[in-house]
Scaffold this active site. Structure first.
Site, short mmCIF file in Angstrom:
data_model
loop_
_atom_site.label_atom_id
_atom_site.label_comp_id
_atom_site.label_asym_id
_atom_site.label_seq_id
_atom_site.Cartn_x
_atom_site.Cartn_y
_atom_site.Cartn_z
N CYS A 79 -64.74 14.45 2.32
CA CYS A 79 -64.62 15.75 1.67
C CYS A 79 -63.61 16.58 2.44
O CYS A 79 -63.85 16.95 3.59
CB CYS A 79 -65.97 16.47 1.64
SG CYS A 79 -65.87 18.12 0.92
N VAL A 80 -62.48 16.84 1.82
CA VAL A 80 -61.46 17.69 2.41
C VAL A 80 -60.75 18.41 1.26
O VAL A 80 -60.53 17.82 0.20
CB VAL A 80 -60.49 16.87 3.30
CG1 VAL A 80 -59.72 15.85 2.52
CG2 VAL A 80 -59.56 17.76 4.08
#
Length: 184
Positions: A79-80
């Site tokens: 998750c970025v």
């Protein structure tokens, strides 16, 4: 494909891309754990999966190597923001891999997929760091090269016995660390 070929010819520091000639939408890379982080000394395999609508939509990114990190889910999903709301079609594979490497240096506990890691990072950094180091030691260690001497000459019996003892000690240490992780 041109971008990936150029990254193979002139690799990024600490990142080695592996091209799958049979499926260009399946990209894998090896990322060295950055020095000064709990991931230092580790070698992490990352997979990018390009969808049919790439580059209009971001690829999916996963750590194949197990890692204890706030922004990495149990299944390895990363998750970025670059792969979500901040995605732009002109960002390339190179930018994504650099962003993932930067995530190892500066995790973002506010968008944690691994809540435990995010909480530890914010509240007890030393515990977070110790756990991340342990996971790195167990799952992401690079293969140690042997001495050139070992390649050129046959090993003595004493050296072979010493090596076996070292290997057994190392295996025992890794088993103890795994047991400790299970208790956590």
């Amino acid at each position: 494909m041109k971008e990936m070929q150029s990254m193979v010819e002139t690799p990024l520091e600490g990142i080695k891309i592996q091209i799958n000639d049979a499926d260009v939408t399946d990209i894998q890379a090896l990322i060295e754990g950055p020095a000064g982080t709990p991931y230092a000394g580790g070698l992490f395999r990352v997979k990018l999966t390009l969808g049919k609508d790439f580059p209009q939509a971001p690829p999916k990114a996963f750590f194949i190597t197990k890692i204890f990190h706030p922004n990495v889910a149990a299944n390895g999903e990363i998750c970025v923001n670059t792969l979500k709301k901040d995605w732009k079609p002109d960002l390339g594979i190179k930018h994504i891999l650099l962003t993932i490497k930067c995530l190892l240096i500066v995790p973002n506990p506010e968008s944690a997929l691994n809540e435990e890691a995010g909480k530890l990072l914010l509240e007890r950094y030393d515990d977070y760091s110790q756990r991340a180091k342990m996971m790195t030691e167990i799952h992401a260690q690079t293969a140690k090269s042997t001495d050139a001497k070992d390649d050129d000459e046959p090993s003595s019996k004493k050296h072979a016995v010493d090596k076996k003892l070292q290997d057994k000690k190392k295996e025992k240490l890794i088993k103890e660390k795994k047991r400790m992780l299970k208790r956590l």
